[in-house]
Design an enzyme around this catalytic site. Structure first.
Site, PDB file in Angstrom:
ATOM      1  N   LEU A 103       2.689   1.704   5.767  1.00 14.24           N
ATOM      2  CA  LEU A 103       3.195   0.351   5.562  1.00 14.24           C
ATOM      3  C   LEU A 103       4.271  -0.006   6.584  1.00 14.24           C
ATOM      4  O   LEU A 103       4.297  -1.131   7.093  1.00 14.24           O
ATOM      5  CB  LEU A 103       3.759   0.226   4.146  1.00 14.24           C
ATOM      6  CG  LEU A 103       4.290  -1.139   3.784  1.00 14.24           C
ATOM      7  CD1 LEU A 103       3.197  -2.205   3.894  1.00 14.24           C
ATOM      8  CD2 LEU A 103       4.867  -1.133   2.375  1.00 14.24           C
ATOM      9  N   ASP A 157       3.160   5.562  -0.500  1.00 11.89           N
ATOM     10  CA  ASP A 157       3.477   6.968  -0.744  1.00 11.89           C
ATOM     11  C   ASP A 157       4.689   7.322   0.138  1.00 11.89           C
ATOM     12  O   ASP A 157       5.819   7.008  -0.217  1.00 11.89           O
ATOM     13  CB  ASP A 157       2.213   7.767  -0.394  1.00 11.89           C
ATOM     14  CG  ASP A 157       2.288   9.224  -0.734  1.00 11.89           C
ATOM     15  OD1 ASP A 157       2.989   9.588  -1.680  1.00 11.89           O
ATOM     16  OD2 ASP A 157       1.621  10.035  -0.050  1.00 11.89           O
ATOM     17  N   GLY A 197       5.377   5.838   2.842  1.00 10.09           N
ATOM     18  CA  GLY A 197       5.816   4.558   3.401  1.00 10.09           C
ATOM     19  C   GLY A 197       5.474   4.419   4.875  1.00 10.09           C
ATOM     20  O   GLY A 197       5.677   3.362   5.465  1.00 10.09           O
ATOM     21  N   GLU A 204      -1.254  -3.933  -0.805  1.00 13.60           N
ATOM     22  CA  GLU A 204      -1.494  -2.489  -0.663  1.00 13.60           C
ATOM     23  C   GLU A 204      -1.899  -1.883  -1.999  1.00 13.60           C
ATOM     24  O   GLU A 204      -1.487  -2.368  -3.050  1.00 13.60           O
ATOM     25  CB  GLU A 204      -0.191  -1.799  -0.212  1.00 13.60           C
ATOM     26  CG  GLU A 204      -0.101  -1.510   1.276  1.00 13.60           C
ATOM     27  CD  GLU A 204      -0.955  -0.333   1.722  1.00 13.60           C
ATOM     28  OE1 GLU A 204      -1.961  -0.007   1.060  1.00 13.60           O
ATOM     29  OE2 GLU A 204      -0.622   0.256   2.760  1.00 13.60           O
TER      30      GLU A 204
HETATM   31  P1  IMP Z   1       1.722   6.545   3.129  1.00 13.04           P
HETATM   32  O1  IMP Z   1       1.597   6.133   4.558  1.00 13.04           O
HETATM   33  O2  IMP Z   1       2.152   7.976   2.983  1.00 13.04           O
HETATM   34  O3  IMP Z   1       2.590   5.625   2.292  1.00 13.04           O
HETATM   35  O4  IMP Z   1       0.269   6.570   2.528  1.00 13.04           O
HETATM   36  C1  IMP Z   1      -0.373   5.501   2.000  1.00 13.04           C
HETATM   37  C2  IMP Z   1      -1.862   5.816   1.879  1.00 13.04           C
HETATM   38  O5  IMP Z   1      -2.110   7.176   1.456  1.00 13.04           O
HETATM   39  C3  IMP Z   1      -2.474   4.943   0.816  1.00 13.04           C
HETATM   40  O6  IMP Z   1      -2.887   3.691   1.334  1.00 13.04           O
HETATM   41  C4  IMP Z   1      -3.627   5.809   0.340  1.00 13.04           C
HETATM   42  O7  IMP Z   1      -4.748   5.620   1.163  1.00 13.04           O
HETATM   43  C5  IMP Z   1      -3.156   7.237   0.517  1.00 13.04           C
HETATM   44  N1  IMP Z   1      -2.651   7.809  -0.755  1.00 13.04           N
HETATM   45  C6  IMP Z   1      -1.388   8.204  -1.021  1.00 13.04           C
HETATM   46  N2  IMP Z   1      -1.267   8.683  -2.273  1.00 13.04           N
HETATM   47  C7  IMP Z   1      -2.517   8.602  -2.812  1.00 13.04           C
HETATM   48  C8  IMP Z   1      -3.059   8.948  -4.116  1.00 13.04           C
HETATM   49  O8  IMP Z   1      -2.370   9.428  -5.034  1.00 13.04           O
HETATM   50  N3  IMP Z   1      -4.391   8.706  -4.279  1.00 13.04           N
HETATM   51  C9  IMP Z   1      -5.186   8.169  -3.315  1.00 13.04           C
HETATM   52  N4  IMP Z   1      -4.724   7.835  -2.097  1.00 13.04           N
HETATM   53  C10 IMP Z   1      -3.398   8.048  -1.853  1.00 13.04           C
END
Ligand code: IMP
Length: 188
Positions: free
Chosen positions: A115, A110, A112, A106
């Site tokens: 994932l 962020d 989670g 990954e």
């Molecule tokens: P989660 O499901 O909230 O963990 O989001 C994960 C996804 O959000 C990552 O694979 C990124 O595509 C996007 N993402 C989260 N934070 C950032 C950042 O700071 N910059 C760019 N993409 C981000």
């Protein structure tokens, strides 16, 4: 963002420069190689598109035989609470993973949520082991617990771009991780 400005106009500061990135990616590759030395069978699954630069550098430092494959999944935007826990697969991987050792690669974890859903999905395919390697861990933003086995860098709650990570599909090619200037509206 219709016409993207040069990155210098949106960059607040470089969080992780190219040398630090490359050094840490090499270390992660060595760690993974050591952990799978005995099994000598490994499948790396990159989550598109953010993981592509990380994957291509990481695999050069993995000395055990391995397959590489990719999946593209739709991650729900911030604020959307998806209770069904199903991830939308935009492109599935092709390599079979049953009774094999799998490491998900990954770019950033962020909340989670993405994932967590990918883990559920791949676990149902009965791999022997299933681990996660993330380049960046935005730990303080976590909303659901996810096990992270290999972490490149734990970073603060800032919006980052470069080295695979985009802003509106631009800037993935930058060799460093940069922080976007405060006040710029980012659609995740
Ligand atoms: P989660 O499901 O909230 O963990 O989001 C994960 C996804 O959000 C990552 O694979 C990124 O595509 C996007 N993402 C989260 N934070 C950032 C950042 O700071 N910059 C760019 N993409 C981000």
């Amino acid at each position: 963002m219709s016409t993207p400005p040069p990155y210098e106009e949106i960059l607040d500061y470089v969080l992780i420069d190219a040398d630090r990135l490359q050094a840490r990616v090499a270390e992660l590759g060595r760690e993974i190689s050591a952990d799978y030395q005995a099994d000598r069978d490994l499948v790396l699954v990159g989550i598109l598109k953010g993981s592509m630069l990380f994957m291509s550098d990481l695999m050069r430092h993995i000395s055990v035989p391995h397959n590489v494959d990719f999946m593209d999944v739709a991650s729900y935007g911030a604020g959307v609470r998806e209770s069904s826990g199903t991830v939308r697969i935009l492109m599935d991987m092709k390599v079979p993973i049953e009774r094999r050792n799998v490491v998900i690669v990954e770019d950033i974890v962020d909340t989670g949520r993405t994932l967590q859903q990918v883990l559920r999905l791949l676990a149902a395919r009965r791999p022997t082991t299933l681990r996660v390697c993330t380049l960046l861990d935005k730990a303080e933003r976590r909303e659901v617990p996810v096990p992270l086995d290999y972490i490149g860098f734990t970073i603060p709650n800032v919006f980052v771009f470069g080295y695979g990570l985009d802003i509106d599909e631009y800037y993935r090619n930058l060799p460093f991780i940069g922080v976007v200037k405060p006040g710029l509206v980012i659609s995740e």
